[in-house]
Design an enzyme around this catalytic site. Structure first.
Site, PDB file in Angstrom:
ATOM      1  N   ASN A  23      -2.505   8.815 -10.540  1.00 40.21           N
ATOM      2  CA  ASN A  23      -1.982   8.440  -9.229  1.00 40.21           C
ATOM      3  C   ASN A  23      -0.463   8.510  -9.155  1.00 40.21           C
ATOM      4  OD1 ASN A  23      -4.533   8.129  -8.319  1.00 40.21           O
ATOM      5  ND2 ASN A  23      -4.524   5.883  -8.283  1.00 40.21           N
ATOM      6  N   ARG A  94      -7.534  13.000  -0.841  1.00 32.86           N
ATOM      7  CA  ARG A  94      -6.740  12.271   0.146  1.00 32.86           C
ATOM      8  C   ARG A  94      -5.244  12.259  -0.204  1.00 32.86           C
ATOM      9  NH1 ARG A  94      -6.509   8.171   3.987  1.00 32.86           N
ATOM     10  NH2 ARG A  94      -4.896   6.658   3.492  1.00 32.86           N
ATOM     11  N   CYS A 118     -14.208   9.561   3.428  1.00 32.10           N
ATOM     12  CA  CYS A 118     -14.366   9.774   1.999  1.00 32.10           C
ATOM     13  C   CYS A 118     -15.388   8.761   1.528  1.00 32.10           C
ATOM     14  CB  CYS A 118     -13.025   9.655   1.301  1.00 32.10           C
ATOM     15  SG  CYS A 118     -12.818   8.274   0.228  1.00 32.10           S
ATOM     16  N   PRO A 124      -7.952   5.629   6.857  1.00 33.62           N
ATOM     17  CA  PRO A 124      -7.121   6.269   7.883  1.00 33.62           C
ATOM     18  C   PRO A 124      -5.665   6.433   7.438  1.00 33.62           C
ATOM     19  CG  PRO A 124      -7.466   3.961   8.413  1.00 33.62           C
ATOM     20  CD  PRO A 124      -8.233   4.231   7.160  1.00 33.62           C
ATOM     21  N   MET A 125      -4.818   6.955   8.355  1.00 30.74           N
ATOM     22  CA  MET A 125      -3.405   7.164   8.007  1.00 30.74           C
ATOM     23  C   MET A 125      -2.459   6.459   8.962  1.00 30.74           C
ATOM     24  SD  MET A 125      -2.871  10.962   6.561  1.00 30.74           S
ATOM     25  CE  MET A 125      -1.132  10.651   6.361  1.00 30.74           C
ATOM     26  N   ASP A 126      -2.995   5.487   9.715  1.00 28.45           N
ATOM     27  CA  ASP A 126      -2.163   4.840  10.730  1.00 28.45           C
ATOM     28  C   ASP A 126      -0.903   4.185  10.154  1.00 28.45           C
ATOM     29  OD1 ASP A 126      -4.036   3.216   9.454  1.00 28.45           O
ATOM     30  OD2 ASP A 126      -4.099   1.757  11.075  1.00 28.45           O
ATOM     31  N   LEU A 127      -0.993   3.643   8.947  1.00 30.48           N
ATOM     32  CA  LEU A 127       0.174   2.953   8.373  1.00 30.48           C
ATOM     33  C   LEU A 127       1.266   3.953   7.976  1.00 30.48           C
ATOM     34  CD1 LEU A 127      -1.890   0.463   6.201  1.00 30.48           C
ATOM     35  CD2 LEU A 127      -0.674  -0.092   8.318  1.00 30.48           C
ATOM     36  N   ILE A 330     -10.269  -4.194  -0.833  1.00 26.48           N
ATOM     37  CA  ILE A 330      -9.387  -3.066  -0.492  1.00 26.48           C
ATOM     38  C   ILE A 330     -10.147  -1.978   0.262  1.00 26.48           C
ATOM     39  CG2 ILE A 330      -7.744  -1.354  -1.377  1.00 26.48           C
ATOM     40  CD1 ILE A 330      -6.836  -4.217  -1.918  1.00 26.48           C
ATOM     41  N   ARG A 400     -12.010  14.572 -12.076  1.00 28.05           N
ATOM     42  CA  ARG A 400     -10.853  14.337 -11.200  1.00 28.05           C
ATOM     43  C   ARG A 400      -9.863  13.371 -11.855  1.00 28.05           C
ATOM     44  NH1 ARG A 400     -12.064  12.292  -5.472  1.00 28.05           N
ATOM     45  NH2 ARG A 400      -9.809  12.452  -5.576  1.00 28.05           N
TER      46      ARG A 400
HETATM   47  C1  UD1 Z   1      -4.154   4.596  -3.751  1.00 22.60           C
HETATM   48  C2  UD1 Z   1      -4.765   5.188  -4.996  1.00 22.60           C
HETATM   49  C3  UD1 Z   1      -6.218   4.767  -5.116  1.00 22.60           C
HETATM   50  C4  UD1 Z   1      -6.338   3.243  -5.053  1.00 22.60           C
HETATM   51  C5  UD1 Z   1      -5.626   2.697  -3.824  1.00 22.60           C
HETATM   52  C6  UD1 Z   1      -5.599   1.180  -3.785  1.00 22.60           C
HETATM   53  C7  UD1 Z   1      -3.525   7.270  -5.214  1.00 22.60           C
HETATM   54  C8  UD1 Z   1      -3.556   8.745  -5.195  1.00 22.60           C
HETATM   55  N1  UD1 Z   1      -4.672   6.634  -4.905  1.00 22.60           N
HETATM   56  O1  UD1 Z   1      -4.881   5.141  -2.643  1.00 22.60           O
HETATM   57  O2  UD1 Z   1      -6.731   5.245  -6.360  1.00 22.60           O
HETATM   58  O3  UD1 Z   1      -7.700   2.882  -5.005  1.00 22.60           O
HETATM   59  O4  UD1 Z   1      -4.260   3.170  -3.787  1.00 22.60           O
HETATM   60  O5  UD1 Z   1      -5.000   0.676  -4.919  1.00 22.60           O
HETATM   61  O6  UD1 Z   1      -2.520   6.654  -5.552  1.00 22.60           O
HETATM   62  N2  UD1 Z   1      -5.279   2.082   4.944  1.00 22.60           N
HETATM   63  C9  UD1 Z   1      -5.227   2.032   6.316  1.00 22.60           C
HETATM   64  N3  UD1 Z   1      -4.297   2.818   6.957  1.00 22.60           N
HETATM   65  C10 UD1 Z   1      -3.435   3.627   6.269  1.00 22.60           C
HETATM   66  C11 UD1 Z   1      -3.498   3.671   4.866  1.00 22.60           C
HETATM   67  C12 UD1 Z   1      -4.448   2.880   4.228  1.00 22.60           C
HETATM   68  O7  UD1 Z   1      -5.979   1.307   6.960  1.00 22.60           O
HETATM   69  O8  UD1 Z   1      -2.627   4.309   6.908  1.00 22.60           O
HETATM   70  C13 UD1 Z   1      -6.284   1.255   4.237  1.00 22.60           C
HETATM   71  C14 UD1 Z   1      -7.292   2.111   3.470  1.00 22.60           C
HETATM   72  O9  UD1 Z   1      -8.340   2.559   4.293  1.00 22.60           O
HETATM   73  C15 UD1 Z   1      -7.761   1.170   2.387  1.00 22.60           C
HETATM   74  C16 UD1 Z   1      -6.519   0.326   2.110  1.00 22.60           C
HETATM   75  O10 UD1 Z   1      -5.649   0.478   3.249  1.00 22.60           O
HETATM   76  O11 UD1 Z   1      -8.771   0.343   2.865  1.00 22.60           O
HETATM   77  C17 UD1 Z   1      -5.769   0.715   0.843  1.00 22.60           C
HETATM   78  O12 UD1 Z   1      -5.313   2.026   0.957  1.00 22.60           O
HETATM   79  P1  UD1 Z   1      -4.003   2.559   0.237  1.00 22.60           P
HETATM   80  O13 UD1 Z   1      -3.300   1.442  -0.449  1.00 22.60           O
HETATM   81  O14 UD1 Z   1      -3.249   3.384   1.213  1.00 22.60           O
HETATM   82  O15 UD1 Z   1      -4.644   3.509  -0.859  1.00 22.60           O
HETATM   83  P2  UD1 Z   1      -4.291   5.026  -1.157  1.00 22.60           P
HETATM   84  O16 UD1 Z   1      -2.824   5.217  -1.197  1.00 22.60           O
HETATM   85  O17 UD1 Z   1      -5.135   5.920  -0.324  1.00 22.60           O
END
Ligand code: UD1
Length: 422
Positions: A23, A94, A118, A124-127, A330, A400
């Site tokens: 990661n 992702r 997934c 999502p990517m809203d944040l 999470i 992976r």
């Molecule tokens: C990263 C890690 C993943 C790990 C996760 C949590 C990488 C490549 N992957 O994933 O292995 O499981 O951190 O420790 O580093 N969310 C939203 N909106 C957003 C972004 C996230 O609602 O814009 C939600 C996601 O759906 C999820 C939660 O926030 O439920 C955590 O996501 P996030 O911390 O962003 O994880 P990743 O960066 O995708």
């Protein structure tokens, strides 16, 4: 498709080397897009996700070479030809969305496909979007793609995230390195991979402070330069292999491991009756006496218990004395390994985001199916502790995120082999 055959074979003893973090590497690689000078990463893990990121960067016109058997990745983005991350690559992984911040910062525009659903939830990517908009980006969703523009360049701002997302923190921090003025990111994620990214960005000339805390301050600079950076140890691979002697008995030293990377996880192991001690070369793990005891687990952002170790911890709890409750906070839908573990004789009940596991004395080998990366390795751990043979199919999930899994486990006495499929 290949599968993995595991035969329960008693205690494990010896050493396992831990690789660089997948990661971390997946966020360090897109950092190359921020500069026209070369970025070189050492201690890179040899994984299919890294190949996917390589293909994505190459599709943007970056030069990416894999050296020293894949442990060194040399990159250059002096001649990029595209600012579009295509659906065909993003849907595979992702973390492809981590090119958004760097492309936008350097070129004032980027088009990045939304990752789509997934296996472990909506994700999502809203944040990410909210943070980049706070820096002055205009972002529109068209045909499944985020179209991002910053015509006058990005501008520093104070922004508080609604949730400490790892990926959003990484995208916003990378974008802010080249923004005009100061950015203060509040409620930032604190994961060690973010600290590693900031250390690399600093070597590239970025001015950043506060990484590892929930407020990160970034003073924008005009340009970043080249650097060489060593990828931090993979705390999830570390935690996974810490569970091998915990579930099978024996004593294993994890080379390169550090307590600071797995503190809350190690505390749970200790409470379960597994000792974890720091050595000169890493961490030594041994099961104290008899069966492990049931412990409850709640997944949280770092420094809490990592969601990426929840499936593996569940495998351990399947053999513990007593009943444990594992709460997944999470990701929704991250218990797909539970029905597979049940096929091996585990006693698990899932209700929403909570799994209740009542330990059994012995698991029984069975054919099982990997459903995602961490689930696949939890089934291997369960197989190591089970009576008889376990065949884990759909091993591409494992590739992976875990390099040389067969070799590493064989090295401590496990009976494990990869069976080539059609
Ligand atoms: C990263 C890690 C993943 C790990 C996760 C949590 C990488 C490549 N992957 O994933 O292995 O499981 O951190 O420790 O580093 N969310 C939203 N909106 C957003 C972004 C996230 O609602 O814009 C939600 C996601 O759906 C999820 C939660 O926030 O439920 C955590 O996501 P996030 O911390 O962003 O994880 P990743 O960066 O995708």
């Amino acid at each position: 498709m290949d599968s993995i055959l595991v035969t329960g074979n008693g205690p494990l003893n010896g050493q396992i080397p831990i690789a660089g973090a997948k990661n971390a590497c997946l966020t360090l690689m897109p950092a190359t897009l921020l500069s026209e000078e070369p970025l070189t990463l050492t201690n890179a893990p040899r994984l299919s996700d890294i190949k996917t990121m390589t293909a994505l960067l190459q599709s943007l016109g970056a030069e990416v070479s894999s050296l020293q058997d894949g442990q060194v990745i040399a990159m250059s983005s002096h001649n990029l030809t595209s600012q579009t991350a295509d659906y065909d690559i993003v849907r595979k992984m992702r973390a492809s969305n981590l090119v958004l911040g760097p492309l936008l910062a350097r070129f004032g525009q980027a088009v990045v496909s939304l990752p789509g659903g997934c296996a472990i939830g909506a994700r999502p990517m809203d944040l990410h979007v909210e943070g980049l908009e706070a820096l002055g980006a205009e972002i529109e969703l068209k045909d499944g793609y985020l179209h991002a523009k910053a015509p006058g360049g990005l501008k520093g701002a104070v922004h508080e995230m609604r949730f400490a997302s790892v990926g959003a923190t990484e995208n916003i921090v990378m974008a802010a390195t080249l923004a005009k003025g100061t950015t203060v990111l509040k409620n930032a994620a604190r994961e060690p991979e973010i600290v590693d990214l900031v250390e690399c960005l600093r070597k590239m000339g970025a001015q950043i402070s506060g990484e590892g805390s929930s407020t990160i301050e970034i003073q924008g600079v005009d340009r970043l330069h080249g650097a060489t950076h060593q990828v931090v140890t993979d705390r999830i691979e570390l935690g996974t292999y810490m569970l091998a002697p915990a579930i099978c008995g024996g004593e294993v030293e994890l080379l390169g491991g550090r307590m600071a990377l797995v503190e809350s996880f190690a505390a749970k192991l200790d409470a379960a009756g597994v000792s974890v001690t720091e050595t000169q070369n890493g961490l030594k793990v041994a099961r104290k006496n008899g069966r492990v005891q049931a412990v409850d687990v709640v997944t949280e952002p770092f420094p809490g218990f990592p969601t990426d170790l929840q499936a593996q911890m569940m495998a351990l709890m399947c053999t513990a004395e007593g009943t444990s409750v594992l709460e997944e906070r999470i990701f929704e839908n991250r218990f797909m390994h539970a029905p597979e573990l049940v096929r091996m004789g585990a006693n698990i009940e899932v209700h929403g985001g909570t799994a209740t596991v009542t330990g059994v004395e012995t698991l029984k080998g069975a054919p099982v199916m990997a459903t995602d990366l961490r689930a696949s390795v939890s089934l291997i751990l369960a197989g190591l502790a089970a009576e008889g043979e376990t065949t884990v199919s759909r091993v591409y999930h494992l590739d992976r995120g875990y390099e040389h899994v067969v070799r590493k486990l064989e090295g401590v006495g496990a009976k494990i082999e990869r069976i080539k499929g059609e």
